[in-house]
Write an enzyme that holds these catalytic residues in place. Structure first.
Site, short mmCIF file in Angstrom:
data_model
loop_
_atom_site.label_atom_id
_atom_site.label_comp_id
_atom_site.label_asym_id
_atom_site.label_seq_id
_atom_site.Cartn_x
_atom_site.Cartn_y
_atom_site.Cartn_z
N GLY A 75 12.84 -70.42 53.40
CA GLY A 75 11.89 -69.26 53.43
C GLY A 75 11.69 -68.66 54.49
N TYR A 114 -3.29 -71.58 61.43
CA TYR A 114 -2.62 -72.70 61.77
C TYR A 114 -2.34 -72.62 63.30
CZ TYR A 114 -0.60 -72.37 57.10
OH TYR A 114 -0.26 -72.36 55.79
N CYS A 157 -14.94 -58.66 60.88
CA CYS A 157 -16.04 -59.24 61.32
C CYS A 157 -15.91 -60.74 61.56
CB CYS A 157 -17.06 -58.82 60.37
SG CYS A 157 -17.33 -56.90 60.38
N TYR A 160 4.75 -65.67 55.15
CA TYR A 160 3.61 -66.19 54.95
C TYR A 160 2.56 -65.08 55.70
CZ TYR A 160 6.35 -69.97 53.68
OH TYR A 160 7.27 -70.87 53.02
C1 PLP Z 1 7.21 -74.03 51.38
C2 PLP Z 1 8.17 -74.81 50.69
C3 PLP Z 1 9.60 -74.41 51.13
C4 PLP Z 1 9.84 -73.27 52.02
O1 PLP Z 1 9.42 -73.56 53.49
P1 PLP Z 1 10.21 -72.44 54.78
O2 PLP Z 1 9.25 -73.18 55.81
O3 PLP Z 1 9.45 -71.13 54.42
O4 PLP Z 1 11.24 -72.71 54.75
C5 PLP Z 1 10.45 -74.72 50.55
N1 PLP Z 1 10.20 -75.83 49.41
C6 PLP Z 1 9.10 -76.11 49.34
C7 PLP Z 1 9.01 -77.23 48.11
C8 PLP Z 1 8.16 -75.71 49.86
O5 PLP Z 1 6.89 -76.10 49.48
#
Ligand code: PLP
Length: 468
Positions: free
Chosen positions: A320, A366, A393, A423
């Site tokens: 992702g 985080y 705030c 994110y």
């Molecule tokens: C969040 C997630 C991803 C993607 O994670 P990235 O850090 O954005 O690559 C892939 N698979 C599962 C099951 C996830 O929960």
């Protein structure tokens, strides 16, 4: 937050240097290419992305805005697709999803992971091929499962015994067969440069391999009418920079894969290794390229399969962040600037921008690090240690904890933060009734709105007291 830097923030000479990893740039006007999308550059001292000067973009679309570099996004998606040829590459929609991005992915031959009915609705609206959709989540509702089955999603990643029963009932009632992966917990937690192999698996996701639940889940999926057992799924963490964390996980998951073959006589055709590949937010980070990741993962799996005497299942991955993260930056306008004296005579410059934790919660949530650049002009004033903060705030409303910005940053300047594709918009909130910023695509010198800016009418639309 300063507790993360026990060596102290102010150095002996009184000048504030920030955390140890932060280097004072020779020229703060220069971009560090590793942190920015492929087409980002400075032209006449103004930040230009996709051929569009961000000064022009803000004039047209306002600020703050997420700027999505189409060329960069698609190059990264195709780089994963090509490096992982022979795998299925599922883009993790939770990082950032909208219909435009879903269409790009469909066109470019990737698959798509969703983890809620809402994300599934976006995929459906985009006309994304449902056989290339995977549906995740530890608590999918019966309605979500029914919709996924009716739409014909290619695979549902089951995560509890309740869900196995629920999904089987949904499939049976509709006379359908659903492809299923069983999410397992390999007892490996990978994060950034470290991974921890644990015996306990103290988290909400997955079936425990060591405790035996994973094998039991596989048995039940195999036995259920309406469910087609495709394979095992393991996701070990996020912001991972190399493949070492996958070794232990792959060994444990493949051992289970072999045990299933032994016990049930079933050769599961697939296996998913999850996502979590890291990107560079600051100079601390040194991400691997997709081809190196592919070579590493393939070697690990092949080695284990040989040792177990089994055939290699068809593999899939789920990046992702590594696709969308670097493809976006956020541009803000500076509203106020404040110098704050600290102990020892040092000072920190607080640069307040017109967004904040509502458009980027990762810093607060985080303790994430980001970087920033002055985007609208050049400055030859010496850089000072600055903190880019929002307008909410909340004292923890920080966008960039530590960055050297020119000492003359002033109201009206534009500041851009790279690496905000993943994110940030997807976790954005309306805190303080902020209007969530738009996502503006850029390509070949043109802008196009991908997600428009929210309006006050959007904010008030769900407030039923308004019409009273
Ligand atoms: C969040 C997630 C991803 C993607 O994670 P990235 O850090 O954005 O690559 C892939 N698979 C599962 C099951 C996830 O929960």
């Amino acid at each position: 937050m300063p507790t993360a830097h026990p060596s102290g923030w102010a150095h002996a000479d009184g000048a504030l240097r920030g955390p140890q990893w932060l280097r004072e740039p020779a020229d703060p006007n220069e971009l560090l290419p590793l942190l920015w999308s492929a087409t980002a550059t400075k032209v006449d001292d103004v930040l230009v992305v996709g051929g569009v000067a961000l000064t022009d973009l803000v004039r047209e679309h306002g600020s703050p805005a997420y700027v999505l570099d189409e060329v960069d996004f698609r190059e990264r998606a195709r780089a994963f697709r090509d490096a992982f040829a022979g795998y299925d590459v599922y883009y993790a929609g939770k990082a950032f999803l909208c219909t435009t991005v879903a269409r790009w992915l469909a066109e470019d031959g990737l698959s798509l992971d969703v983890c809620s009915g809402g994300e599934l609705a976006v995929a459906e609206r985009a006309g994304f091929p449902m056989e290339r959709v995977g549906f995740h989540g530890n608590n999918k509702s019966p309605a979500e499962l029914a919709r996924a089955v009716e739409l014909g999603v290619g695979r549902v990643i089951v995560d509890s015994f309740h869900e196995v029963d629920r999904l089987a009932a949904v499939a049976r009632d509709r006379g359908r067969t659903v492809g299923v992966l069983v999410r397992v917990t390999a007892g490996v937690e990978a994060h950034t440069h470290e991974y921890i192999a644990t015996a306990h698996e103290d988290q909400k996701f997955g079936f425990s391999i060591s405790g035996g639940d994973a094998l039991e889940a596989v048995r039940r999926v195999h036995a259920a009418e309406g469910l087609r057992l495709l394979g095992l799924h393991s996701h070990i963490g996020s912001q991972i920079f190399d493949t070492s964390g996958f070794e232990v996980a792959a060994r444990r998951v493949l051992a289970l894969h072999a045990a299933v073959r032994e016990e049930l006589g079933v050769d599961m055709p697939e296996m998913d290794l999850g996502g979590g590949f890291g990107i560079a937010y600051t100079t601390q980070d040194d991400p691997s390229r997709p081809d190196a990741l592919a070579a590493g993962l393939t070697a690990i799996v092949e080695h284990e399969c040989r040792a177990l005497g089994i055939e290699r299942p068809r593999l899939s991955i789920e990046p992702g962040r590594a696709i969308v993260g670097p493809a976006m930056c956020t541009v803000y306008e500076v509203g106020t600037v404040k110098q704050v004296a600290l102990d020892g005579g040092a000072g920190r410059t607080y640069v307040s921008v017109d967004g904040g934790m509502s458009d980027n919660i990762r810093t607060a949530l985080y303790d994430a690090d980001y970087s920033a650049t002055l985007a609208s002009r050049r400055s030859d004033v010496s850089p000072v240690l600055s903190r880019v903060v929002g307008k909410h705030c909340e004292a923890g409303d920080i966008v960039v904890k530590d960055e050297f910005l020119p000492g003359d940053v002033a109201p009206g300047d534009l500041v851009a933060v790279p690496g905000t594709g993943a994110y940030c918009r997807s976790m954005a909130s309306n805190y303080n009734h902020a209007l969530r910023p738009p996502v503006i695509g850029v390509r070949d010198g043109k802008t196009f709105t991908v997600v428009r800016r929210e309006t006050e009418a959007d904010l008030l639309a769900t407030d039923v007291g308004v019409g009273v």
